[in-house]
Design an enzyme around this catalytic site. Structure first.
Site, PDB file in Angstrom:
ATOM      1  N   HIS A  79      16.893 -37.542  11.646  1.00 45.45           N
ATOM      2  CA  HIS A  79      17.327 -36.387  10.840  1.00 45.45           C
ATOM      3  C   HIS A  79      18.730 -35.910  11.161  1.00 45.45           C
ATOM      4  O   HIS A  79      19.129 -34.839  10.697  1.00 45.45           O
ATOM      5  CB  HIS A  79      16.378 -35.197  11.032  1.00 45.45           C
TER       6      HIS A  79
ATOM      7  N   LYS B 266      19.764 -20.982   6.058  1.00 49.92           N
ATOM      8  CA  LYS B 266      19.506 -22.164   6.885  1.00 49.92           C
ATOM      9  C   LYS B 266      19.750 -21.755   8.328  1.00 49.92           C
ATOM     10  O   LYS B 266      20.327 -20.702   8.576  1.00 49.92           O
ATOM     11  CB  LYS B 266      20.414 -23.332   6.500  1.00 49.92           C
ATOM     12  N   ARG B 267      19.310 -22.583   9.289  1.00 51.45           N
ATOM     13  CA  ARG B 267      19.623 -22.275  10.673  1.00 51.45           C
ATOM     14  C   ARG B 267      21.127 -22.057  10.831  1.00 51.45           C
ATOM     15  O   ARG B 267      21.930 -22.652  10.120  1.00 51.45           O
ATOM     16  CB  ARG B 267      19.164 -23.426  11.589  1.00 51.45           C
TER      17      ARG B 267
ATOM     18  N   LYS C 211      27.116 -26.251   9.798  1.00 56.09           N
ATOM     19  CA  LYS C 211      26.713 -25.743   8.476  1.00 56.09           C
ATOM     20  C   LYS C 211      27.732 -24.743   7.929  1.00 56.09           C
ATOM     21  O   LYS C 211      27.699 -24.396   6.760  1.00 56.09           O
ATOM     22  CB  LYS C 211      25.329 -25.108   8.555  1.00 56.09           C
TER      23      LYS C 211
ATOM     24  N   THR D  46      17.474 -29.506   2.430  1.00 53.60           N
ATOM     25  CA  THR D  46      16.357 -29.447   1.485  1.00 53.60           C
ATOM     26  C   THR D  46      16.383 -28.139   0.708  1.00 53.60           C
ATOM     27  O   THR D  46      15.840 -28.064  -0.383  1.00 53.60           O
ATOM     28  CB  THR D  46      14.997 -29.591   2.207  1.00 53.60           C
TER      29      THR D  46
ATOM     30  N   LYS E 268      15.588 -26.958  -3.391  1.00 56.49           N
ATOM     31  CA  LYS E 268      14.786 -25.806  -3.825  1.00 56.49           C
ATOM     32  C   LYS E 268      15.596 -24.907  -4.747  1.00 56.49           C
ATOM     33  O   LYS E 268      15.095 -24.419  -5.769  1.00 56.49           O
ATOM     34  CB  LYS E 268      14.293 -25.013  -2.600  1.00 56.49           C
TER      35      LYS E 268
HETATM   36  F1  GPW Z   1      18.706 -32.400  14.781  1.00 61.39           F
HETATM   37  N1  GPW Z   1      16.951 -30.960  10.999  1.00 61.39           N
HETATM   38  C1  GPW Z   1      16.265 -29.856  11.462  1.00 61.39           C
HETATM   39  F2  GPW Z   1      17.860 -33.943  13.582  1.00 61.39           F
HETATM   40  O1  GPW Z   1      15.828 -29.002  10.709  1.00 61.39           O
HETATM   41  F3  GPW Z   1      16.729 -33.046  15.097  1.00 61.39           F
HETATM   42  N2  GPW Z   1      16.069 -29.710  12.801  1.00 61.39           N
HETATM   43  C2  GPW Z   1      16.494 -30.632  13.696  1.00 61.39           C
HETATM   44  O2  GPW Z   1      16.274 -30.447  14.893  1.00 61.39           O
HETATM   45  C3  GPW Z   1      17.171 -31.771  13.207  1.00 61.39           C
HETATM   46  C4  GPW Z   1      17.404 -31.898  11.868  1.00 61.39           C
HETATM   47  C5  GPW Z   1      17.634 -32.806  14.186  1.00 61.39           C
HETATM   48  C6  GPW Z   1      17.133 -31.073   9.531  1.00 61.39           C
HETATM   49  C7  GPW Z   1      18.496 -31.580   9.087  1.00 61.39           C
HETATM   50  O3  GPW Z   1      19.518 -30.814   9.701  1.00 61.39           O
HETATM   51  C8  GPW Z   1      18.581 -31.457   7.569  1.00 61.39           C
HETATM   52  O4  GPW Z   1      19.793 -31.995   7.086  1.00 61.39           O
HETATM   53  C9  GPW Z   1      17.402 -32.191   6.937  1.00 61.39           C
HETATM   54  O5  GPW Z   1      17.358 -31.923   5.562  1.00 61.39           O
HETATM   55  C10 GPW Z   1      16.091 -31.772   7.565  1.00 61.39           C
HETATM   56  O6  GPW Z   1      16.124 -31.894   8.985  1.00 61.39           O
HETATM   57  C11 GPW Z   1      14.916 -32.594   7.054  1.00 61.39           C
HETATM   58  O7  GPW Z   1      15.208 -33.960   7.105  1.00 61.39           O
END
Ligand code: GPW
Length: 752
Positions: free
Chosen positions: A314, A492-493, A498, A599, A603
């Site tokens: 991710h 978002k976080r 970001k 994501t 939405k």
């Molecule tokens: F850094 N994402 C997240 F890859 O929500 F581990 N937490 C995390 O710890 C990580 C990724 C990690 C997110 C991505 O930032 C986002 O771009 C993506 O849409 C989402 O994961 C689902 O794939």
């Protein structure tokens, strides 16, 4: 369908109309539990286990009523009795088992797996205090324990499950279940949540998330992502991960045997998808169990496990790719450490490229372990997968091109339109018929792109959603949003990549522009939402900047009527369900190449917001689908960004020195502004942006301001804007998680 009035009489001895919202809520939760208890688990020889540290579920009642086909009827019966489903739903507490996009993706996937009738369960942990609950105090984030588990909780079961052997002691786990219903399905799947026998909530005070990290036997399942800024915290994370995967592996083996496996054929009975690297130790744990408890030879065990585990990546941010000192793993489980050493030795023997080794300088690269000993590695959007193949993981791609594949993320339409925006769902039904609910196909809307009736109905849908959102923000934090305001949202976080700080710099620009007499044609409301990791100082500083700007502008009578900055407190799924349908503009402004997918972009699009974005993650695919004129893009391309990093040639100071930029950055530290906030935070953030700006906000800032102004101008052509909205909704079908899951199943899982 059941008469709710009869249910009310038998449960509470009074008619439905006399129930409190809380009583109606528990009664409906019991109804859902009863209905789902009667459903059989989805059957099939080969079963999927989706292991994830997070599942960001959101409230469950509405979603379950939708999937059981009871939603319309329940809503109508409640209304007849003078109750409202949305008010009843407010009594439900949102589970706190996730953090951000990765956790919400897991939740959307569970919904789609069940809806497609595939046999697949989620496996995770039951965190008693979740991530944390965010409060704002003096314009700063305060992190409090999120005690979400209540009397009426949604968990079923709690039977003792397995023994998990750590180096110095063994613990017993408990297994809870949340039933996962598919849309219109007669079968169900389950989210299995493991907890610890002996976990002690009293280790956590009411007003802080600090606790004794060394009390592993009592603290293992208290928090998701406990603070890892010290060694005790990092070690605790390894304990948690091993606890999660040991339970998962024991469950997988037990269920396979129950379904008839002799374990030599285990890969025909189970496939494991690991959501990011947190569950990677399931690989050595399965091998350990097959060897130690089932007398299998090491080579055979490795061979079997390597045919049944798939890994989703991710992120390309190196600092987010997990690496654990082997010494930590050794302290948690010497057996697992020994197996990892053996797995590493095989790789070292066959490949001399240092980039693909599992253990480097005594540190275990979890992603490397997952790629070597798995069947698949996938990225989560086309651009992201391309970057993995061509740069971040190129050494692996050369060895295993066949393992790499893309699975562009998706979102479940049950929650993200039927649940959160019923008027839009209704308009889609009347315009297209209701097939879109199962096919996800909304392209038929394009035939209505110039149909004034549909466009004006769409405008009504948006106005309605804004009404619900305004009520939510008023109730949640006393914020009054003007009725005709343009709603511009970034949720978002909080993370530097970001670039919430870039939107904050735009706000400063706009504030000064309004001060100079350029009053916008209608009020602008910019809404942020998101939590910052407690140990991530700059992210805390960014929150402080946003909140201080919010106060500053609200206190300026020249500007306040025209510009409002809000940050929703404790942004979570419930807040998202109120904000997203109301948004006019979706801010997706990460530095190109850094956001794996995103994501919320999907939405927002599905709910008719127009995207303002860099060409990053899934934004690229959105732009291709909707075409020019229906999206606003700006900023350096991912190739340019990669080149700047490779050359080390980005120089924040040279951008900072431009007078137009300096004015904005220095606003953060002007004496009047700083007097309103924390000088320490504002100066630190100022110096970081002016001097380092690792995620290049200043690089894209000027173009961002220009494009954003164009967006606000175009918004005033209400007819043309409504058409853009429609085109966006029409193309959102691609991002249904049903499509994503069908691809996972077709390419990787092969279930059934
Ligand atoms: F850094 N994402 C997240 F890859 O929500 F581990 N937490 C995390 O710890 C990580 C990724 C990690 C997110 C991505 O930032 C986002 O771009 C993506 O849409 C989402 O994961 C689902 O794939």
């Amino acid at each position: 369908m059941t008469r709710l009035n009869d249910l009310a009489l038998s449960a509470y001895g009074r008619p439905l109309a006399d129930l409190s919202n809380q009583q109606a809520c528990s009664m409906l939760q019991d109804l859902v539990k009863e209905r789902s208890a009667a459903l059989a688990p989805t059957a099939g020889k080969r079963r999927l286990y989706y292991i994830s540290a997070e599942f960001l579920l959101g409230k469950l009642l509405t979603n379950n009523l939708i999937n059981l086909g009871l939603y319309e009827d329940v809503k109508a019966q409640l209304e007849d009795a003078g109750l409202s489903l949305s008010e009843v739903e407010e009594c439900e507490v949102e589970p706190s088992l996730g953090n951000g996009g990765l956790g919400r993706l897991a939740a959307c996937f569970l919904d789609s797996i069940a809806t497609l009738g595939l046999p697949g369960d989620g496996i995770g942990l039951n965190y008693h205090f979740g991530l944390f609950r965010q409060k704002f105090v003096q314009n700063q984030q305060l992190a409090l324990p999120d005690a979400w588990l209540g009397e009426e909780d949604v968990l079923v079961g709690g039977r003792e499950a397995f023994q998990v052997p750590f180096a110095d002691f063994t613990v017993t786990s408990k297994l809870y279940t949340i039933d996962v219903l598919g849309y219109g399905r007669k079968t169900k799947n389950r989210l299995r949540l493991f907890d610890l026998v002996g976990v002690d909530d009293t280790l956590v005070p009411h007003d802080s998330i600090e606790f004794d990290k060394r009390e592993v036997r009592r603290n293992l399942t208290l928090f998701l992502y406990p603070d890892d800024s010290d060694e005790d915290g990092r070690l605790l994370r390894v304990y948690q991960q091993y606890f999660m995967v040991s339970n998962a592996a024991q469950l997988i083996l037990a269920e396979a045997v129950e379904r008839g496996s002799n374990l030599h054929d285990l890969a025909d009975y189970a496939v494991v998808q690991i959501n990011d690297t947190h569950p990677t130790m399931v690989i050595p744990e399965l091998i350990r169990l097959l060897e130690e408890e089932h007398d299998m030879a090491f080579d055979e065990a490795v061979n079997i496990v390597s045919r049944m585990v798939a890994y989703t990546n991710h992120t390309i941010l190196a600092e987010a790719l997990e690496k654990w000192p082997l010494a930590f793993i050794e302290r948690v489980s010497p057996q697992i450490a020994a197996i990892i050493r053996k797995l590493d030795a095989r790789i070292a023997k066959n490949y001399d490229d240092p980039a693909v080794q599992i253990i480097q300088d005594g540190v275990v690269h979890m992603a490397h372990l997952a790629i070597h000993y798995g069947i698949s590695v996938n990225g989560v959007a086309a651009l992201h997968t391309k970057i993995l193949e061509e740069s971040e993981l190129s050494s692996f791609y050369r060895i295993y091109p066949e393992k790499f594949n893309n699975k562009t993320n998706g979102i479940t339409f049950r929650r993200w339109v039927m649940g959160c925006n019923p008027p839009l769902a209704h308009l889609l039904d009347t315009t297209l018929g209701s097939e879109w609910r199962t096919t996800g196909d909304l392209t038929g809307l394009l035939d209505h792109a110039d149909d004034q009736d549909v466009l004006s109905a769409l405008a009504d849908v948006k106005a309605d959603a804004k009404g619900r959102m305004r009520a939510f923000m008023l109730e949640n934090q006393g914020a009054h949003i003007p009725e005709d305001a343009i709603i511009d949202v970034q949720v978002k976080r909080i993370h530097e990549y970001k670039r919430q700080q870039m939107l904050a710099l735009y706000i400063i620009w706009k504030y000064l522009d309004i001060k100079n007499g350029n009053v916008p044609p209608r009020p602008i409301t910019i809404v942020f939402g998101g939590k910052a990791a407690p140990a991530y100082t700059i992210a805390q500083d960014i929150i402080h900047l946003i909140l201080t700007l919010s106060t500053w502008i609200a206190n300026d009578p020249d500007v306040a009527p025209h510009l409002q900055v809000l940050m929703v407190e404790n942004y979570n799924v419930t807040a998202a369900e109120h904000l997203i349908p109301a948004a006019d503009i979706s801010e997706q402004i990460s530095l190109a190449s850094k956001e794996a997918s995103g994501t919320s972009n999907m939405k927002f699009m599905l709910n008719g917001a127009v995207t303002l974005c860099t060409l990053d993650g899934a934004n690229v695919e959105i732009a291709d689908l909707v075409g020019e004129g229906n999206i606003y893009t700006f900023g350096a391309s991912s190739e340019e960004v990669e080149r700047l990093y490779a050359e080390g040639s980005y120089d924040a100071r040279s951008y900072y020195r431009r007078p137009g930029i300096k004015l904005l950055v220095d606003f953060m530290t002007n004496p009047h502004f700083i007097a309103m906030g924390s000088a320490e935070r504002l100066r630190r953030l100022h110096d970081d942006v002016a001097g380092k700006d690792w995620f290049m906000a200043l690089l894209d800032l000027e173009e961002y301001i220009q494009v954003k102004e164009a967006v606000y101008r175009d918004f005033e052509d209400r007819g043309a804007w409504a058409r853009k909205e429609l085109v966006n909704i029409a193309h959102a079908g691609t991002f249904s998680s049903d499509r994503t899951i069908a691809q996972y199943n077709g390419d990787i899982w092969h279930l059934g």
